[in-house]
Design a protein around this motif. Structure first.
Motif, PDB file in Angstrom:
ATOM      1  N   TYR A 136     -65.714   0.049   5.151  1.00 44.62           N
ATOM      2  CA  TYR A 136     -65.488  -1.186   4.588  1.00 44.62           C
ATOM      3  C   TYR A 136     -66.902  -1.375   3.653  1.00 44.62           C
ATOM      4  O   TYR A 136     -67.851  -1.018   4.081  1.00 44.62           O
ATOM      5  N   GLY A 139     -68.147  -6.324   0.197  1.00 44.52           N
ATOM      6  CA  GLY A 139     -67.095  -7.607  -0.020  1.00 44.52           C
ATOM      7  C   GLY A 139     -67.574  -8.717  -0.331  1.00 44.52           C
ATOM      8  O   GLY A 139     -67.088  -9.872  -0.001  1.00 44.52           O
ATOM      9  N   PHE A 155     -62.671  -5.942   3.293  1.00 38.18           N
ATOM     10  CA  PHE A 155     -62.231  -5.027   2.290  1.00 38.18           C
ATOM     11  C   PHE A 155     -62.605  -3.753   2.369  1.00 38.18           C
ATOM     12  O   PHE A 155     -63.755  -3.294   2.698  1.00 38.18           O
ATOM     13  N   ASN A 269     -64.261  -1.464  -1.572  1.00 38.36           N
ATOM     14  CA  ASN A 269     -63.572  -2.945  -1.591  1.00 38.36           C
ATOM     15  C   ASN A 269     -62.188  -2.864  -2.238  1.00 38.36           C
ATOM     16  O   ASN A 269     -61.760  -3.881  -2.892  1.00 38.36           O
TER      17      ASN A 269
END
Length: 337
Positions: A136, A139, A155, A269
């Motif tokens: 991840y 974001g 994201f 992302n």
């Protein structure tokens, strides 16, 4: 085996603001006890872990790597030293399964009540479940906030079906049988002298190949392997928190640089994914319950203050400028806008 006991192991250094969320989540998915070995923390990490130990959620011990000579500490990873020590604890020896999971990793179970027990039952209690990790990115989260990582970072790297392989590292839930395996950070190693049949499945319940079992491979093609479980890996968190991580260094691999190149390769992302949000109501309730303990809540708040102070000190660095450039944020006078 209807309700096996599960122990989770990790090492930590300067993770204070993020500990309560992670420990609460581990308890929520069925981990009975977390074993944490910490080293050289100065942000209140030890205070939080000691209090969680008092409350029965964690077994907190100092990492023996801190007692080694400077030469040995450079040669031995804190994770390896800590892991070898943790295997001697009662909590480890009495567990049916061992989960290797760091403080920035959150297994997302997509069956039943979202617990590891539901996953084990669905897969008929295999010897190993190796789940792919999904990276991840930040974001858009530049500024550190004392809020849930699992709620605000949504994201991740793409893992869509396709012709090309989409490999990622795995993290494993392993039957605690020292005659079969040597447990390691990503996946267990099968002992040469083992003569027992082994059932080893992925995050979709599919059997891994014999070649994978016999290898030391810690990555697997993600395609078709995450229908039951995946591990969300928030290795960056916010841009500001990454500054603190960079200064701290890697708690797992002592000699690995945590810099803008590390950030750039992990700031994925591409796809929005909120599967973990199904657990948020229970997670928020458990965190609130934990924070009714005044000592624990106070230690958490103190670590947040120290984290913020360290961020302000580090925002004048060239690394901060490089990170802001990567995420497209303008920097003026050492302050991101």
């Amino acid at each position: 085996m209807s309700e096996p006991s599960i122990v989770c192991f990790t090492v930590m250094k300067n993770e204070g603001p993020f500990i309560i969320e992670w420990v609460a989540y581990q308890r929520l998915i069925g981990v009975n006890k977390v074993i944490v070995l910490s080293n050289d923390s100065d942000d209140g990490t030890d205070d939080i872990l000691n209090r969680l130990d008092d409350l029965g959620y964690v077994r907190h011990l100092p990492n023996p790597s801190m007692m080694s000579t400077r030469f040995i500490r450079k040669q031995k990873h804190p994770h390896i030293v800590g892991f070898n020590y943790a295997t001697l604890t009662r909590e480890w020896k009495e567990a049916d399964y061992v989960l290797m999971c760091d403080v920035d990793e959150f297994p997302v179970i997509k069956v039943g009540d979202g617990s590891l027990h539901a996953l084990l039952k669905k897969t008929e209690f295999p010897d190993v479940i190796s789940m792919n990790t999904a990276l991840y990115g930040v974001g858009g989260n530049v500024t550190y906030k004392d809020e849930l990582i699992t709620k605000n970072f949504n994201f991740r790297t793409p893992h869509r079906p396709g012709e090309k392989k989409s490999g990622s590292e795995v993290k494993s839930l392993t039957r605690n049988d020292p005659d079969m395996f040597r447990v390691a950070n990503h996946r267990p190693m099968v002992l040469e002298e083992n003569d027992k049949p082994i059932r080893w499945v992925d995050g979709a319940g599919n059997d891994f190949s014999h070649e994978f079992l016999k290898s030391h491979e810690k990555r697997a093609d993600f395609r078709g392997r995450d229908s039951l479980a995946v591990v969300n890996h928030y290795s960056l968190r916010s841009v500001e928190s990454f500054l603190v991580k960079s200064e701290r260094g890697d708690a797992v691999m002592a000699n690995r640089d945590i810099d803008h190149r590390y950030f750039n390769t992990r700031n994925r992302n591409h796809d929005e994914n909120k599967d973990i949000h199904r657990m948020l109501p229970q997670l928020e309730a458990l965190i609130a319950e934990l924070k009714t303990d005044a000592q624990l809540a106070g230690f958490h708040d103190a670590s947040v203050v120290k984290h913020q102070a360290k961020i302000e000190k580090l925002k004048s660095s060239s690394l901060y400028e490089n990170l802001c450039r990567i995420v497209g944020v303008r920097v003026e006078g050492g302050q991101g806008n």
